[in-house]
Enzyme design. Structure first.
Site, short mmCIF file in Angstrom:
data_model
loop_
_atom_site.label_atom_id
_atom_site.label_comp_id
_atom_site.label_asym_id
_atom_site.label_seq_id
_atom_site.Cartn_x
_atom_site.Cartn_y
_atom_site.Cartn_z
N HIS A 65 0.82 -1.22 0.00
CA HIS A 65 0.00 0.00 0.00
C HIS A 65 0.85 1.27 0.00
O HIS A 65 0.36 2.35 -0.34
CB HIS A 65 -0.99 0.00 1.17
N ASP A 95 0.06 -7.67 1.70
CA ASP A 95 0.40 -6.26 1.68
C ASP A 95 1.92 -6.05 1.67
O ASP A 95 2.45 -5.23 2.41
CB ASP A 95 -0.22 -5.52 2.86
N GLY A 163 3.20 6.03 8.49
CA GLY A 163 4.54 6.43 8.07
C GLY A 163 5.57 5.37 8.38
O GLY A 163 6.63 5.30 7.75
N SER A 165 4.72 2.18 8.08
CA SER A 165 4.35 1.04 7.26
C SER A 165 5.50 0.64 6.34
O SER A 165 6.07 1.49 5.65
CB SER A 165 3.12 1.36 6.41
N ILE A 218 -2.39 0.14 -11.58
CA ILE A 218 -3.02 0.55 -10.33
C ILE A 218 -4.00 1.69 -10.57
O ILE A 218 -5.12 1.70 -10.03
CB ILE A 218 -1.95 0.97 -9.30
#
Length: 337
Positions: A65, A95, A163, A165, A218
């Site tokens: 993501h 993810d 942030g 992630s 995307i």
């Protein structure tokens, strides 16, 4: 975009030797001192996240993501800023993503055995919460949990925030055993990381895609999702039975290219030209799909027959566009239910 136990090093296609496993437990300060040069900040137009180098020739691991927020991803290293040029592997289910920048000789991190982590084991997390770069926190593995679909996560007490992630989670030997993925805002100190074993399995089967192509796909998927409210035709996921990943990628690429050409024509009032672009692209796609991928080929043929029976070129173009949107949509649902 997408290293120190021997089993993990062997699974990772690295041209450089992984750092040796420390003989003793390290302090959080020691882990941070070693790791920080290999941790990066990742920015798009809409997202901020963290990543870490897993191969010295520019492979970086992060959350999926983090890299889907725009047409470019900027990676800030300790001494420079680079664009992501390629997506090496991606897993919507977990993810996770491995991307590549044009660089060599980068400091890199070792992947550890995430299956060995137990509740109560010490961990260290490093990330860029709210843009505050190189924030170090420590805690414990609180639990190992399974979500819907059987995906396992590590629940940790080390605080993370937006942030962070994509940032690494370390064991007490300084090996990456998890990737910071989520924090539950409703709960206090409920933070989760994806076990590193999922990353190792991705590295065994890379499927490189140039980043501009990835970004285009995307963007098209997002546009298709936004158009669902218009209730265009929806195909069941079974439509893709027999269609390999390469075949699904071919569908998205060719449909996206057709829309990129046909949509401006339609918007300029050249509806007949737009229809002919869509019809030609549909015929070309049907020819190129492998025999086992029968569902999309039939859907394309049905759409062409329906459009050919309409009198208005605008309606013809729109009928093909709706079919294209539905194809993008079903691939999206198949890959990321």
């Amino acid at each position: 975009a997408p290293a120190a136990k021997a089993t993990t090093a062997a699974a990772t296609p690295s041209p450089d030797a992984a750092p040796a496993t420390p003989p003793r437990a390290l302090t959080p300060a020691e882990i941070a001192s070693h790791a920080l040069p290999a941790i990066v900040t990742m920015r798009t137009e809409q997202s901020l996240g963290t990543g870490f180098v897993i191969r010295a020739d520019g492979w970086i691991a992060t959350n999926l993501h983090v890299i889907v927020g725009g047409p470019r991803v900027k990676v800030t290293l300790a001494d420079r800023e680079l664009d992501v040029v390629e997506v090496i592997a991606a897993s919507p289910e977990h993810d996770l993503a491995v991307v590549r920048v044009e660089a060599h000789g980068l400091p890199m991190l070792a992947l550890g055995d995430s299956d060995a982590m137990r509740p109560g084991d010490a961990v260290v997390a490093i990330g860029n919460p709210m843009g505050l770069e190189n924030t170090v926190s420590n805690g414990l593995v609180s639990a190992r949990r399974k979500f819907d679909g059987g995906v396992e996560v590590l629940q940790i007490s080390a605080p993370i925030a937006p942030g962070s992630s994509g940032g690494p989670i370390f064991n007490d030997h300084g090996e990456v055993i998890g990737i910071a993925t989520a924090v539950l805002e409703e709960g206090q100190n409920l933070n989760f990381g994806m076990p590193a074993r999922y990353l190792v399995s991705m590295l065994k089967a890379p499927e490189p895609v140039p980043f501009p192509e990835f970004a285009k796909v995307i963007a098209q998927i997002r546009q298709a999702g936004a158009r669902r409210a218009r209730k265009h035709a929806s195909y069941p996921a079974s439509l893709l039975d027999g269609c390999s990943t390469d075949a699904q990628r071919l569908i998205v690429r060719m449909v996206s290219d057709a829309i990129d050409t046909g949509a401006p024509l339609y918007n300029a009032g050249k509806t007949s030209s737009s229809y002919h672009v869509y019809d030609g692209a549909a015929a070309d796609l049907a020819r190129k799909l492998p025999p086992a991928c029968r569902g999309p080929a039939k859907a394309i043929g049905d759409a062409q027959k329906h459009a050919a029976g309409l009198a208005d070129p605008s309606a013809q173009a729109w009928a093909m566009r709706e079919a294209f949107d539905a194809l993008i949509d079903v691939v999206m649902r198949k890959q990321h239910p």
